[in-house]
Write a protein that holds these residues in place. Sequence first.
Motif, PDB file in Angstrom:
ATOM      1  N   ASP A 175      13.411  -6.600 -16.293  1.00  0.00           N
ATOM      2  CA  ASP A 175      13.470  -6.527 -17.756  1.00  0.00           C
ATOM      3  C   ASP A 175      12.546  -7.573 -18.384  1.00  0.00           C
ATOM      4  O   ASP A 175      11.857  -7.292 -19.383  1.00  0.00           O
ATOM      5  CB  ASP A 175      14.904  -6.756 -18.245  1.00  0.00           C
ATOM      6  N   LEU A 176      12.522  -8.758 -17.793  1.00  0.00           N
ATOM      7  CA  LEU A 176      11.680  -9.837 -18.303  1.00  0.00           C
ATOM      8  C   LEU A 176      10.202  -9.482 -18.158  1.00  0.00           C
ATOM      9  O   LEU A 176       9.400  -9.681 -19.077  1.00  0.00           O
ATOM     10  CB  LEU A 176      11.988 -11.133 -17.548  1.00  0.00           C
ATOM     11  N   THR A 177       9.836  -8.927 -17.003  1.00  0.00           N
ATOM     12  CA  THR A 177       8.451  -8.524 -16.761  1.00  0.00           C
ATOM     13  C   THR A 177       8.041  -7.416 -17.720  1.00  0.00           C
ATOM     14  O   THR A 177       6.916  -7.409 -18.241  1.00  0.00           O
ATOM     15  CB  THR A 177       8.274  -8.049 -15.310  1.00  0.00           C
TER      16      THR A 177
ATOM     17  N   MET B 262       5.816  -2.834 -11.718  1.00  0.00           N
ATOM     18  CA  MET B 262       5.059  -3.995 -11.240  1.00  0.00           C
ATOM     19  C   MET B 262       5.964  -4.967 -10.496  1.00  0.00           C
ATOM     20  O   MET B 262       5.581  -5.528  -9.464  1.00  0.00           O
ATOM     21  CB  MET B 262       4.391  -4.706 -12.418  1.00  0.00           C
ATOM     22  N   ASN B 263       7.166  -5.179 -11.013  1.00  0.00           N
ATOM     23  CA  ASN B 263       8.069  -6.133 -10.382  1.00  0.00           C
ATOM     24  C   ASN B 263       8.479  -5.684  -8.985  1.00  0.00           C
ATOM     25  O   ASN B 263       8.603  -6.492  -8.068  1.00  0.00           O
ATOM     26  CB  ASN B 263       9.315  -6.322 -11.250  1.00  0.00           C
ATOM     27  N   ARG B 264       8.654  -4.383  -8.807  1.00  0.00           N
ATOM     28  CA  ARG B 264       9.077  -3.882  -7.495  1.00  0.00           C
ATOM     29  C   ARG B 264       7.972  -3.993  -6.456  1.00  0.00           C
ATOM     30  O   ARG B 264       8.251  -4.212  -5.279  1.00  0.00           O
ATOM     31  CB  ARG B 264       9.554  -2.434  -7.622  1.00  0.00           C
ATOM     32  N   ILE B 265       6.731  -3.865  -6.881  1.00  0.00           N
ATOM     33  CA  ILE B 265       5.632  -3.934  -5.923  1.00  0.00           C
ATOM     34  C   ILE B 265       5.167  -5.372  -5.690  1.00  0.00           C
ATOM     35  O   ILE B 265       4.388  -5.641  -4.779  1.00  0.00           O
ATOM     36  CB  ILE B 265       4.446  -3.066  -6.390  1.00  0.00           C
ATOM     37  N   THR B 266       5.645  -6.310  -6.495  1.00  0.00           N
ATOM     38  CA  THR B 266       5.245  -7.713  -6.323  1.00  0.00           C
ATOM     39  C   THR B 266       6.427  -8.573  -5.877  1.00  0.00           C
ATOM     40  O   THR B 266       6.536  -8.950  -4.717  1.00  0.00           O
ATOM     41  CB  THR B 266       4.643  -8.264  -7.630  1.00  0.00           C
ATOM     42  N   GLU B 267       7.327  -8.853  -6.818  1.00  0.00           N
ATOM     43  CA  GLU B 267       8.433  -9.762  -6.527  1.00  0.00           C
ATOM     44  C   GLU B 267       9.362  -9.217  -5.441  1.00  0.00           C
ATOM     45  O   GLU B 267       9.745  -9.939  -4.519  1.00  0.00           O
ATOM     46  CB  GLU B 267       9.219 -10.031  -7.810  1.00  0.00           C
ATOM     47  N   ASP B 268       9.704  -7.937  -5.544  1.00  0.00           N
ATOM     48  CA  ASP B 268      10.619  -7.362  -4.548  1.00  0.00           C
ATOM     49  C   ASP B 268       9.981  -7.323  -3.162  1.00  0.00           C
ATOM     50  O   ASP B 268      10.630  -7.616  -2.163  1.00  0.00           O
ATOM     51  CB  ASP B 268      11.056  -5.956  -4.978  1.00  0.00           C
TER      52      ASP B 268
ATOM     53  N   LYS C 101       7.235   8.546 -17.778  1.00  0.00           N
ATOM     54  CA  LYS C 101       7.762   8.530 -19.138  1.00  0.00           C
ATOM     55  C   LYS C 101       9.148   7.912 -19.203  1.00  0.00           C
ATOM     56  O   LYS C 101       9.624   7.545 -20.268  1.00  0.00           O
ATOM     57  CB  LYS C 101       7.798   9.961 -19.697  1.00  0.00           C
ATOM     58  N   THR C 102       9.810   7.819 -18.059  1.00  0.00           N
ATOM     59  CA  THR C 102      11.184   7.302 -18.042  1.00  0.00           C
ATOM     60  C   THR C 102      11.301   5.956 -17.329  1.00  0.00           C
ATOM     61  O   THR C 102      12.402   5.426 -17.212  1.00  0.00           O
ATOM     62  CB  THR C 102      12.119   8.317 -17.352  1.00  0.00           C
ATOM     63  N   HIS C 103      10.185   5.409 -16.816  1.00  0.00           N
ATOM     64  CA  HIS C 103      10.222   4.118 -16.137  1.00  0.00           C
ATOM     65  C   HIS C 103       9.155   3.201 -16.712  1.00  0.00           C
ATOM     66  O   HIS C 103       8.011   3.626 -16.933  1.00  0.00           O
ATOM     67  CB  HIS C 103      10.007   4.288 -14.629  1.00  0.00           C
ATOM     68  N   SER C 104       9.521   1.961 -16.934  1.00  0.00           N
ATOM     69  CA  SER C 104       8.606   1.006 -17.558  1.00  0.00           C
ATOM     70  C   SER C 104       7.606   0.455 -16.552  1.00  0.00           C
ATOM     71  O   SER C 104       7.891   0.334 -15.355  1.00  0.00           O
ATOM     72  CB  SER C 104       9.390  -0.159 -18.174  1.00  0.00           C
ATOM     73  N   THR C 105       6.429   0.103 -17.067  1.00  0.00           N
ATOM     74  CA  THR C 105       5.382  -0.463 -16.219  1.00  0.00           C
ATOM     75  C   THR C 105       5.820  -1.805 -15.634  1.00  0.00           C
ATOM     76  O   THR C 105       5.532  -2.107 -14.471  1.00  0.00           O
ATOM     77  CB  THR C 105       4.090  -0.652 -17.040  1.00  0.00           C
ATOM     78  N   GLY C 106       6.524  -2.604 -16.437  1.00  0.00           N
ATOM     79  CA  GLY C 106       6.975  -3.913 -15.941  1.00  0.00           C
ATOM     80  C   GLY C 106       7.884  -3.786 -14.737  1.00  0.00           C
ATOM     81  O   GLY C 106       7.783  -4.560 -13.785  1.00  0.00           O
ATOM     82  N   ASP C 107       8.787  -2.797 -14.768  1.00  0.00           N
ATOM     83  CA  ASP C 107       9.694  -2.589 -13.638  1.00  0.00           C
ATOM     84  C   ASP C 107       8.920  -2.143 -12.401  1.00  0.00           C
ATOM     85  O   ASP C 107       9.175  -2.595 -11.290  1.00  0.00           O
ATOM     86  CB  ASP C 107      10.750  -1.555 -14.010  1.00  0.00           C
TER      87      ASP C 107
ATOM     88  N   ASN D  49       0.825  -1.208   0.000  1.00  0.00           N
ATOM     89  CA  ASN D  49       0.000   0.000   0.000  1.00  0.00           C
ATOM     90  C   ASN D  49       0.859   1.258   0.000  1.00  0.00           C
ATOM     91  O   ASN D  49       0.528   2.251  -0.661  1.00  0.00           O
ATOM     92  CB  ASN D  49      -0.924   0.005   1.222  1.00  0.00           C
ATOM     93  N   GLU D  50       1.959   1.232   0.756  1.00  0.00           N
ATOM     94  CA  GLU D  50       2.853   2.382   0.791  1.00  0.00           C
ATOM     95  C   GLU D  50       3.447   2.651  -0.590  1.00  0.00           C
ATOM     96  O   GLU D  50       3.499   3.806  -1.048  1.00  0.00           O
ATOM     97  CB  GLU D  50       3.976   2.145   1.807  1.00  0.00           C
ATOM     98  N   ILE D  51       3.889   1.591  -1.262  1.00  0.00           N
ATOM     99  CA  ILE D  51       4.493   1.751  -2.588  1.00  0.00           C
ATOM    100  C   ILE D  51       3.459   2.239  -3.589  1.00  0.00           C
ATOM    101  O   ILE D  51       3.714   3.157  -4.381  1.00  0.00           O
ATOM    102  CB  ILE D  51       5.123   0.424  -3.055  1.00  0.00           C
TER     103      ILE D  51
END
Length: 616
Positions: free
Chosen positions: A228-230, A151-157, A143-149, A128-130
Amino acid sequence: MKHLAVINKYFWKYKTRFLLGILFIVLSNYFRILAPQVSGYVVDQAEQLIRQQTAANTATENKRIANYDYLVQQFIHVIQTHKNSITTNILISAVILFLLALIGGFFMFLMRQTIIVMSRHIEYDQKNEIFTHYQQLDAAFYKTHSTGDLMNRITEDVSRVRMYVGPAVMYFINLAATIGFCLFFMFKTNWHLTLYVLSPLPILAVTIYYVNTIINRKSEKIQALLSDLTTAAQESYSGIRVIKSFVQEKSMLQFFNDNSEDYKKNAIGLARVEAIYFPSMTLLIGISTLLTIAIGGWYLIHQQYNVSAGTILEFVIYINMLTFPVSAIGWTASMIQRAAASQKRINEFLHTEPAIKDHPNVKPGHVSGDIHFQNVSFTYPNTGIKALSHFNLSIKAGEKVLLLGRTGSGKSTIAQLMLHFYNPDEGNITIGGVNVQDIPLKTLRTEISYIPQDVFLFSDTIANNIAFGQQGSIDRNLVEEAAKNASVHNEIMRFEKQYDTMVGERGVTLSGGQKQRISIARALIKQPEIIVFDDCLSAVDAKTENEIVTNLYRFLKDKTGIIITHRIFSTFRFDKIVVLEDGVITEEGTHESLLQHNGYYAELYRIQVLEKMQQA
């Protein structure tokens, strides 16, 4: 570990669960550590049953009992007081061992119910904080950060961080408690034998330190590759229609395979390190067990240091009890290192301050009145494209203004600056005499409706998409009224579920024109003071366009309306028409005055009239 310091606030928030969890871990290990002592006593009793009890044996046994835990001493005192046979004492001891196992297991259950459940609460709070922070970040960030990245930080990380606050913390405390209890009673029982048994531990410590450095480095790289994969997968799913229309399935698969191959190689490399590491831990524990039996047996044969068969059994059980905690040192350290690498990535975004945010001098109030652009210049930070150059424009409250120009002339930039998506490089933008930077973002964006040219619908019902900007419960009458003003009501009513129809991800089940009109209805339902249409009628036919324009003229009667387009709406009477070229105004006036000026507007008008005549 410094990256994980931000997690401490959650430990404090759930301190009751955390402290109870520590207590249950200690109690679980305390009752487990009594088992070796009772087992040692049982073996000594069995040895006495085989041999004739002598005074020497009794003296040795008494010395050993004096080294036991207080509860074990009391238990032995009770059964010896009753003068039972040795066989009976052994059976009673077996029952006590069973009870100790039950009690230890019960506290282990409570341990997991506190620590692991706490970790799930922390995972929930951190996500929730993220997510909250993501929503506060400005348009330039996205505009400078991908959606996949993202998503990965809020899930896998976050999942890896949860492994730290849950299992890793639990195993670490359990490890400390188990090792502490075992070492205490081992030294108390026979410090000579203990020193020999623990001799492999320095090798273990050096191995752990060296391998954890490798694990940390590989974990950081793996997480970056996973992002990158996400990202590759997310972009492929979002652009699947483009991929299919250009028959690029094979090349996109190859691109995904290349990213997946890099991730696989690094993940296998990490698994290979761990595969060597954990058996090494088991080997060192096995050496300790071998030393216990060999040296303990030597002391027993030569009757040195009061070592009995029970002593050897106790030490073997202690060593086996240490097997999992010591093996888990590497596992726990690996989880901590991975969590640190993931938290470092999370912190990068959490520590990113939004460039657009309310400052202390914001002035609450309504957004209304004249709109002024005063000598405004703006260059997009990520591309270096200069969108506006010393731009000046005045719009009176209630006026209807048409912003006309070719693609890239700066039309959409005007809307985004007015909504404070960006700060101008130079100049000021005021609404009702107040600089937009001094107006709370929530107030500004609540009272200005903006229909972007890139229409976005949520994977929800049509009614919920139209009522997206409404506060509180949905008023279906207002939803239908907004849809009628956007000329999409009749088409919605032809759907099987009408307003309860699910539109699919990004409105994929609807046509381009339907999506545009639903987005217009979403803006109209807010009943704003100012409404901005950013080229949002490009996908509708001429008849529907005229119908919408007629409805809008009635809807905008007492409101300020700004229509951004590259076409002319001849049926809509604008108070002012502004023509832009390369970020500056080249023509400004009414429809009649611009026709007389015989510039770009007049030329575009003649072209559109000619097209209508040819179509007719």
